[in-house]
Design an enzyme around this catalytic site. Structure first.
Site, PDB file in Angstrom:
ATOM      1  N   ASP A  85      52.176  17.047 -57.168  1.00 51.95           N
ATOM      2  CA  ASP A  85      52.626  16.981 -58.555  1.00 51.95           C
ATOM      3  C   ASP A  85      53.778  17.913 -58.882  1.00 51.95           C
ATOM      4  OD1 ASP A  85      52.309  16.282 -61.423  1.00 51.95           O
ATOM      5  OD2 ASP A  85      51.706  18.383 -61.565  1.00 51.95           O
ATOM      6  N   ASP A 140      52.219  22.957 -57.032  1.00 52.79           N
ATOM      7  CA  ASP A 140      50.854  23.033 -56.509  1.00 52.79           C
ATOM      8  C   ASP A 140      50.639  21.901 -55.508  1.00 52.79           C
ATOM      9  OD1 ASP A 140      50.785  20.818 -58.118  1.00 52.79           O
ATOM     10  OD2 ASP A 140      49.393  21.627 -59.596  1.00 52.79           O
ATOM     11  N   TYR A 160      45.906  20.154 -67.944  1.00 55.71           N
ATOM     12  CA  TYR A 160      47.157  19.959 -67.213  1.00 55.71           C
ATOM     13  C   TYR A 160      47.972  18.779 -67.739  1.00 55.71           C
ATOM     14  CZ  TYR A 160      44.409  23.008 -64.261  1.00 55.71           C
ATOM     15  OH  TYR A 160      43.635  24.053 -63.823  1.00 55.71           O
ATOM     16  N   GLU A 179      58.953  26.379 -62.382  1.00 53.41           N
ATOM     17  CA  GLU A 179      58.219  25.378 -61.597  1.00 53.41           C
ATOM     18  C   GLU A 179      58.860  24.002 -61.751  1.00 53.41           C
ATOM     19  OE1 GLU A 179      53.666  23.981 -60.582  1.00 53.41           O
ATOM     20  OE2 GLU A 179      54.062  24.932 -62.522  1.00 53.41           O
TER      21      GLU A 179
END
Length: 523
Positions: A104, A107, A254, A496
């Site tokens: 994704d 991670d 999430y 990220e």
């Protein structure tokens, strides 16, 4: 002695003035008409034009992030020495092969909802801009990356009303900092079914497979299989309506969904394009459109909200003379798409105020670049629809704008991402001389020969040195509203990257790499 002016002389001067005024008006009118014609009064046709190098270079870089995010058996196909085979047993407890797909973000989770959105957007980009991609040798890589996802999605749908929507436990996964190649923790599976429905993710997966069926239509067997799964998943999503976030409550931390109506419309729209079956068009323009479409309201295109994308996708039917163009519901989608476009043009009377001082669309401090890049992708598409159909103007509360105004906006967002910003930083890793060095990404932050695992790997997160591996093509989260960026591995808000960000930046850059006419139909 004063001489009385001659009335004859006065008339002569009057005639001169009038004549000059008429000549001036004629010149202005001619220039205006020429400008209108060049901006879209006449359809733009033909093959891709001259390549714009900076966007071509950026596209080649952005495409590589999909290779970095791949799960499964990479073998010789891996383009990065620090990436190797991983998650080879994913799905084995259900006797399924879920080894493929893509991680994704930074991670090692496989979340089906945003992954399917990645596939849908990548399919759309290929369908609209495949010619431009091909000019810079990126069509093949785009199709390969798409198929890596669709193979996974097909395998995740083993029964008509069952879809596996997640691989891995986010709590376990986020308790580790390790390379995907060495992870040994349990990878549980999460499914939706008739008793635990997930309309959003089922519909988004249907959209992904329907759009991909058009991309791979030259492979009739694979295309037919994709379309079969898409139809079944849409029926499942629509018949057993229920929120993904309620059935899988742990995902709300999430990827919490704010509703499933947009995904149902999005999926039905893609199924109409893929099949020509009018029942799907009636689905989006009838009662479901009235309930879910939010006609007249501009929204942001993202993994969670597909309304703006649906409006632009359906508006292309009105631009290219679809026989159902007179459909009043279809016209409402077109009008709402226009509202979205008007909100994006900076000097429009209805322009959104959600921008930084330098003009970047800014909606959220988490993954801030998703919205401006996705919006710019839609603007590029709409601009090309206008140019290719000979539509010269877009009206925004009485003010007229041209296709070039939308393209200018799209370029401004792309240029900001590529370094034309107060920080003088490229947010596309690997592009330019100044880009993030501390990307929040497990694989990029740990040397390939490291012996660390789940717990002792955290030392790599805290190290002060830049990442040992470059996450080439990663589009990081981006700047805060005050246009600052903290390049810190612990700063997941800004540093990220996500795989779905990769899809929207590839779509945008593909539209800007060169000019070309939009295809009237995907079939």
């Amino acid at each position: 002695m004063r001489v009385k002016p001659s009335s004859r002389g006065c008339c002569w001067w009057f005639l001169v003035v009038v004549t000059l005024a008429l000549v001036y008006d004629a010149i202005v009118y001619t220039v205006q008409k020429k400008t209108e014609k060049s901006e879209g009064a006449a359809p733009i046709t033909g093959p891709p034009g001259a390549i714009e190098k900076k966007y071509a270079d950026a596209l080649k870089i952005a495409m590589q992030f999909f290779d970095i995010q791949r799960s499964g058996e990479l073998g010789y196909s891996s383009k990065f020495s620090w990436r190797g085979d991983s998650a080879l047993t994913d799905g084995s407890q259900a006797k399924l092969d879920l080894s493929k797909g893509m991680y994704d973000a930074g991670d090692l989770m496989k979340f089906g909802f945003p992954m399917a959105f990645t596939a849908t957007v990548l399919s759309w980009a290929i369908l609209e801009y495949g010619g431009q991609m091909a000019v810079v040798n990126q069509l093949g890589p785009a199709q390969d990356s798409l198929k890596w996802i669709t193979d996974y999605l097909v395998n995740a749908h083993p029964e008509e009303n069952v879809l596996y929507v997640q691989v891995g436990d986010p709590e376990i996964d986020h308790g580790c900092w390790e390379r995907p190649e060495v992870m040994s923790e349990k990878r549980p599976l999460t499914q939706i079914n008739t008793s635990s429905p997930g309309t959003e993710v089922a519909a988004e997966t249907a959209a992904a497979l329907a759009s991909a069926s058009l991309v791979f239509k030259s492979d009739s067997r694979y295309s037919s299989a994709l379309l079969m799964h898409a139809k079944e998943l849409f029926t499942f999503a629509d018949k057993y309506r229920g929120s993904y976030s309620e059935s899988v409550p742990e995902v709300s931390t999430y990827y919490n969904s704010t509703g499933y109506g947009d995904e149902l419309l999005w999926a039905a729209s893609w199924l109409y394009h893929a099949t020509g079956d009018k029942s799907y068009l009636q689905y989006v323009t009838g009662k479901n459109g009235e309930v879910f479409a939010q006609w007249g309201s501009a929204t942001w295109f993202s993994w969670d909200n597909k309304l703006a994308g649906t409006q632009v996708l359906l508006s292309r039917l009105t631009f290219f003379g679809n026989k159902d163009t007179s459909n009043s519901g279809l016209q409402m989608y077109r009008k709402t798409a226009e509202a979205v476009m008007c909100s994006l043009i900076p000097d429009s009377p209805t322009a959104t105020q959600s921008r930084t001082d330098s003009g970047l669309i800014w909606v959220s401090e988490w993954n801030a670049l998703q919205h401006p890049v996705a919006s710019a992708f839609l603007a590029s598409l709409y601009s090309d629809y206008m140019r290719s159909s000979g539509t010269a103007k877009l009206s925004c509360n009485g003010y007229s704008y041209k296709p070039s105004d939308l393209r200018k906006f799209a370029k401004s967002q792309a240029d900001y991402v590529l370094g034309n910003n107060p920080m003088k930083m490229s947010f596309l890793v690997g592009y330019g001389e100044n880009y993030p060095q501390y990307v929040h990404h497990r694989g990029a932050s740990i040397p390939a020969d490291a012996k660390t695992g789940c717990k002792d790997g955290w030392t790599w997160l805290e190290r002060k040195e830049p990442n040992p591996n470059v996450a080439t093509g990663a589009l990081v989260g981006g700047p805060f509203l005050n246009e600052t960026f903290v390049d810190d591995r612990n700063n997941s808000k800004q540093a990220e990257p996500t795989t779905y960000n990769g899809a929207v930046i590839v779509g945008l850059l593909s539209g800007l790499v060169t000019t070309s006419s939009a295809v009237p139909s995907f079939t």
